[in-house]
Each structure stands twice: as C-alpha cells, then as structure tokens.
Design an enzyme around this catalytic site. Structure first.
Site, mmCIF file in Angstrom:
data_model
loop_
_atom_site.group_PDB
_atom_site.id
_atom_site.type_symbol
_atom_site.label_atom_id
_atom_site.label_comp_id
_atom_site.label_asym_id
_atom_site.label_seq_id
_atom_site.Cartn_x
_atom_site.Cartn_y
_atom_site.Cartn_z
ATOM 1 C CE LYS A 205 -6.773 14.137 -40.475
ATOM 2 N NZ LYS A 205 -6.857 13.932 -39.038
ATOM 3 C CD GLU A 211 -3.868 29.483 -43.044
ATOM 4 O OE1 GLU A 211 -4.650 28.609 -43.481
ATOM 5 O OE2 GLU A 211 -3.991 30.003 -41.926
ATOM 6 N N GLY A 267 -3.239 15.720 -37.427
ATOM 7 C CA GLY A 267 -2.239 16.557 -38.110
ATOM 8 C C GLY A 267 -0.952 16.687 -37.311
ATOM 9 N NE ARG A 268 -3.119 18.048 -31.392
ATOM 10 C CZ ARG A 268 -4.363 18.172 -31.832
ATOM 11 N NH1 ARG A 268 -4.601 18.706 -33.029
ATOM 12 N NH2 ARG A 268 -5.387 17.791 -31.109
ATOM 13 C CD GLU A 353 -3.947 22.164 -33.507
ATOM 14 O OE1 GLU A 353 -4.034 23.238 -34.104
ATOM 15 O OE2 GLU A 353 -3.539 21.126 -34.063
ATOM 16 C CG HIS A 384 23.319 35.333 -23.123
ATOM 17 N ND1 HIS A 384 24.270 35.891 -22.305
ATOM 18 C CD2 HIS A 384 23.723 34.064 -23.370
ATOM 19 C CE1 HIS A 384 25.235 35.010 -22.097
ATOM 20 N NE2 HIS A 384 24.918 33.885 -22.726
ATOM 21 C CE LYS A 504 -8.616 26.365 -39.407
ATOM 22 N NZ LYS A 504 -8.677 24.922 -39.574
HETATM 23 O O1 F6P Z 1 -6.312 24.792 -38.008
HETATM 24 C C1 F6P Z 1 -5.604 23.845 -37.286
HETATM 25 C C2 F6P Z 1 -5.260 22.671 -38.141
HETATM 26 O O2 F6P Z 1 -6.390 21.954 -38.443
HETATM 27 C C3 F6P Z 1 -4.213 21.789 -37.478
HETATM 28 O O3 F6P Z 1 -4.754 20.904 -36.579
HETATM 29 C C4 F6P Z 1 -3.582 21.155 -38.657
HETATM 30 O O4 F6P Z 1 -2.354 20.555 -38.355
HETATM 31 C C5 F6P Z 1 -3.462 22.344 -39.587
HETATM 32 O O5 F6P Z 1 -4.643 23.080 -39.359
HETATM 33 C C6 F6P Z 1 -3.306 22.016 -41.040
HETATM 34 O O6 F6P Z 1 -4.369 21.267 -41.510
HETATM 35 P P1 F6P Z 1 -4.281 20.498 -42.890
HETATM 36 O O7 F6P Z 1 -3.192 19.512 -42.806
HETATM 37 O O8 F6P Z 1 -5.624 19.850 -43.055
HETATM 38 O O9 F6P Z 1 -4.021 21.519 -43.962
#
Ligand code: F6P
Length: 541
Positions: A205, A211, A267-268, A353, A384, A504
């Site tokens: 987003k 990452e 995002g979620r 979240e 189990h 972060k």
């Molecule tokens: O760090 C949390 C977050 O902002 C989430 O809310 C989001 O889904 C995820 O990181 C990934 O963010 P992006 O889509 O901006 O890479």
C-alpha cells in the site's frame, strides 16, 4: 463514549453476577429449546450460539449496549464514506471494493464506484492477457509463475484466500507468496522457478515497507541475473499494487503495470482491491468476482438486517460478553477444513491490528479490556495438540468452530469423521463430564479427578453448505464487520495501527550498528550484551 459509562453497563454487570452461577448444562436444562433459540442465518452461513454462556436477557442487554454506542449509525457512516478513521483522517471504504449493485457511491465529490470499477477492469484485461499468453516474459515465454511479494495485509489476505480456494485454482499457473525479510523465504520460493516465466507482483500500500522493498530488489537481481538481461526486462516481469504511484515508478515498474488503490482501503481490509491481483491470476476472474459477491452479500446483511438478527453485531456482542465479563483473554479460531489453514493467521491481523488498542477515540487510556488474542489451527489437528488446555486448563478460551456440510474432496468417510469431531468437541466443551458420570463409566477412583471435565466452555458453531468463493467472501466479511462493531463498542479507532511503528523505528536505528557502518553504543545493557555474543559468533569466535 466508553462502554463502561453507558447506562446499560451496570445492568450487564448485575446480570453477569447471576448468570455466571449457571453452567452451560444448566442453561440447557432450564430451557431445552435453546438450541433453536440461538440459531441465526446470514448469507451463506448458519450460526448457533446456544453453547455460549448467555440467555435471551443477556442478548437484550447487549443489544441495548450496541444502541447506546450507536453501532449501526457508525456502520452507516462507514459505508457512506465518512472519515471514521479519526487518527489518520481517512474514510474506511473496503465495502466499496465489493459493491455489486445499487447506485454509484459518491464521496466528497469523487465517484468511488467508478474508480473501483476502472481498476478492476484493468486487472481483468491484464489477467486475460496473462492467461491467454498475450503477455509474455522478456524472452517471449508465457508467464506461468506468479510471485506476490508483500507483507501483512498485502500478503495474508491473498495468501489465505489462495490457500482456501486452491480447489478452484486455474491449471497452468502457479502462485507463490513471499513476505518475510528473512532471505530464506525468497530463496526457497524461487528455487525451481524459471525467471523466463516468472511474474513478480510487488504488493505494498505504502511502497515503503522495508521487507517488501528488500525482497523486491533481491527478486529483481535474481530475475536479471537469470535472464542475463538489463533493466529493460523489468517491465515484462514486474507489476505493482500500491497507493504510492510515485514510489512505484521510482522502483522502475512500467506505468501500465501499476494497479492503484486508495488511502481509504486499510491494508488488512484490502484483499478485494488491486491487492487481490494474485488471486485473479491464480483463481480466475470469475472466482474473484464470486468472492466479492460473498463479501457483498454479508455487507448487505450487516447494513440491512435488524439488530436482533444481525450476525456480525451479535457475534461482536457475544465476544464482548466473554471478553469483558467472563474475562476471556483469547478467542480460538478452529476451522474444520484444511483449505482454511491460514484463516486464523489472517484473522490475527484483522482483529489484533484493529482492536489491539488501549487508547479510546477521545485520546484517553481505556480502563476495560479491548481486543482478544486471536489464535488457532485447523481441526482435527489442534485436537491432538492444544485442545487439552481448552478442555481442562485454567483459562477460559471461547472457540469459533467453522465447518462445512459438504466436502470439496469427498473421499471415503473422511468428511463424516471430520465433522463428527467438529460436533463432538463443541459438546464436550459445553457439557464436560461430571464425577458421577465418570464413576458410572467405571473409571477408577485414583484417576477420577483427571477424568472429570468441568465443561461450560463457550463455543460458537459456524456452518456453511460448502467452501466456495462466495461462502469464503461472506465469512471474511462477517469477521470484518464483527471487528468493526467491537471497535465501536470499545470506543476504539479500529483502522489505524500506530503500535507497529516503534519497532520499525528502532530497527532503523539498530540496522547501521549491525551493518558496522556506524559507531554507536546500544542504549540498553541487555542489547549490548546480546550484541556482543552476536558479533563474536559472526566472526566465528
Ligand atoms: O506494519 C504494519 C502494516 O502497516 C500493516 O498494517 C500493513 O498491512 C503492512 O504493514 C504492509 O504495509 P504495506 O502494504 O504498505 O507494505
């Protein structure tokens, strides 16, 4: 207003003191018809709440709480596009992503429906070209492997749905997901993939997530190395899903390969936006829309059903009852369907979240419990492993049991056995086994205390006919709206996530230290101590 300040709260507390004396077995004995009384129907889903620790009176009081908190008015405000995400001053409009009928939604002068339609249209054209072999890689080979690189909402939703709907996946196209910055994830995923046939989707987003960008850069290197090509090959093998078009272009992705969305999609909550491109590619355009159809049906139910029949609202209230009165700290999500094996993980982000907050919408600390810990695994595997604690441990763990009447893979009597466990576990948790019953079974006195089950452990039974794109979409929307209702009940902003920022920032400070580029003394002695070990081992000392 905080829930504890509502007029009905004191009544709920008084009611709780009486009700907690009764076990679930006693509730059934008092009213043998409660099985029928607490049954609900919503699109694609039938839900039974009779094995929760509540009565009609409980629900009446809880519904008054919802009224006092204005849950339905807030829901309408969300659907209309009001800026209900206060701390980010944004609208929350994931429902617009799956709107399938009615008038166009116009918000602050913008035609939201038309914008959504336009992006979906571009996604469809893109998918048709990939599926039809019209879009090919740098060397002219068809694109057969898709790797979605994203994290959090840009990964968990598409990954969960792809796994859940694998049965419906198109043949001849393989979809993989890479999220972790641990290189292992990327390296292991790329093993066996042919760069000539691989399409990378960079899903972010913000397009600033460490990452995702790190994995995207490494994927680019892998591709160019594999193709023995220069930057010009990127255009044929990379596309991006983002709200930050400037940053995407900086990365070098061709404009026509960028699928945008908007800051009003959290995002979620984004899997039916462009973030679902991997799903459209892997499951086909029709299945993607069938998924949206399921979402939309539950959206309408949430918006239109009377409060007493409104399933997301009812589930939210029952969750609050367990959380704020019975003191349950977690909620186990137990899908009896292997295809749903990532559903608990997906819901962890969706719920934790959203409602893992301790400051109310007026900026004050809350003095009551908010969002539960969400966890779970598919049944019967969990039986189990961790069910022992749910049956006989010291903690109260409400469970959502999710199952289907008809299997997708009808092999022998597997499904009957699976579902007999599904129903039996709910019965065991509700009614347990008394000492007298254990004795009557001939259980020896010396082990009797261990063979007694207290029962009275609350469960919700969620059943659908079959796992289809529609029933899955409806299930996701059911939980989304439940989470929304709980946010309003607890007076939280469910749509920000500031809590993830501190970690972060600190990672940004520690990185130069690890990279050896900066002389800086760690600010805490524990960090200094473990770093000493870390550096020694890095140097094989
Ligand atoms: O760090 C949390 C977050 O902002 C989430 O809310 C989001 O889904 C995820 O990181 C990934 O963010 P992006 O889509 O901006 O890479």
């Amino acid at each position: 207003m905080n829930p504890t300040e509502t007029k009905v709260w004191a009544e709920l507390e008084a009611h709780f003191i009486e009700l907690k004396q009764l076990t679930i077995a006693e509730l059934f004995a008092l009213d043998p018809s409660r099985g029928k009384q607490f049954a609900y129907d919503a699109p694609y889903w039938h839900v039974n709440l009779a094995k929760q620790r509540l009565t009609e009176e409980t629900l009446k009081l809880l519904l008054r709480l919802a009224k006092e908190q204005g849950v339905q008015a807030e829901a309408r405000a969300m659907f209309r596009g009001e800026r209900i995400n206060q701390t980010e001053n944004r609208a929350v409009l994931h429902t617009a992503l799956r709107q399938m009928g009615g008038e166009d939604l116009i918000v602050e002068g913008e035609n939201i429906t038309a914008q959504v339609r336009a992006v979906l249209g571009r996604m469809e054209v893109f998918c048709a070209k990939v599926h039809g072999g019209e879009l090919v890689g740098h060397t002219g080979k068809p694109l057969r492997s898709v790797v979605n690189i994203g994290i959090g909402g840009s990964d968990l939703g598409p990954l969960m749905v792809y796994e859940a709907l694998r049965y419906y996946a198109l043949e001849g196209i393989r979809v993989e997901f890479v999220s972790n910055i641990d290189a292992t994830h990327l390296v292991e995923t790329l093993k066996g993939l042919d760069p000539e046939e691989t399409l990378f989707i960079i899903a972010s987003k913000t397009f600033t997530t460490q990452e995702t960008l790190t994995n995207a850069r490494s994927a680019k290197e892998w591709l160019l190395r594999g193709l023995r090509a220069g930057e010009e090959a990127v255009a044929k093998h990379f596309c991006a899903l983002s709200t930050n078009l400037e940053k995407v272009e900086e990365f070098g992705i061709a404009k026509e390969n960028i699928f945008g969305f908007w800051d009003w999609v959290g995002g979620r909550y984004s899997l039916t936006s462009a973030i679902g491109l991997s799903l459209m590619l892997g499951l086909g355009v029709e299945n993607f829309h069938a998924l949206r159809k399921g979402f939309y049906a539950m959206d309408r139910h949430f918006l239109e059903a009377e409060e007493e029949e409104n399933l997301p609202l009812i589930l939210a209230l029952v969750g609050l009852w367990n959380n704020n009165f019975f003191g349950a700290e977690s909620l186990a999500i137990l899908p009896y369907d292997q295809y749903l094996h990532r559903f608990p993980a997906y819901l962890q982000q969706g719920d934790m979240e959203s409602n893992g907050k301790a400051v109310d919408r007026q900026g004050n600390p809350v003095r009551y419990q908010t969002g539960p810990i969400i966890w779970g695994e598919p049944g019967t595997n969990g039986q189990h492993a961790f069910y022992q604690l749910i049956h006989q441990g010291t903690k109260l763990i409400p469970c959502d049991f999710i199952g289907f009447a008809r299997p997708l893979n009808p092999l022998g009597d597997h499904h009957k056995k699976l579902m007999s466990n599904f129903f039996a576990q709910q019965q065991a948790l509700a009614f347990g086994r008394t000492e007298a019953e254990a004795r009557a079974m001939g259980i020896k006195e010396e082990v009797l205390p261990y063979r007694v089950f207290s029962g009275s452990r609350p469960t919700t039974c969620l059943l659908a006919e079959q796992l289809t794109p529609e029933s899955l979409g409806a299930l996701i929307a059911l939980y989304e709206h439940k989470i929304f209702c709980q946010g309003i009940l607890w007076n939280l902003d469910s749509f920000d996530q500031w809590g993830v920022e501190l970690g972060k920032e600190l990672a940004g400070q520690i990185l130069p230290l690890l990279a050896g580029g900066k002389e800086s003394v760690p600010s805490d002695s524990a960090l200094a101590e473990v770093l000493e070990y870390y550096f020694k081992k890095q140097n094989h000392e």
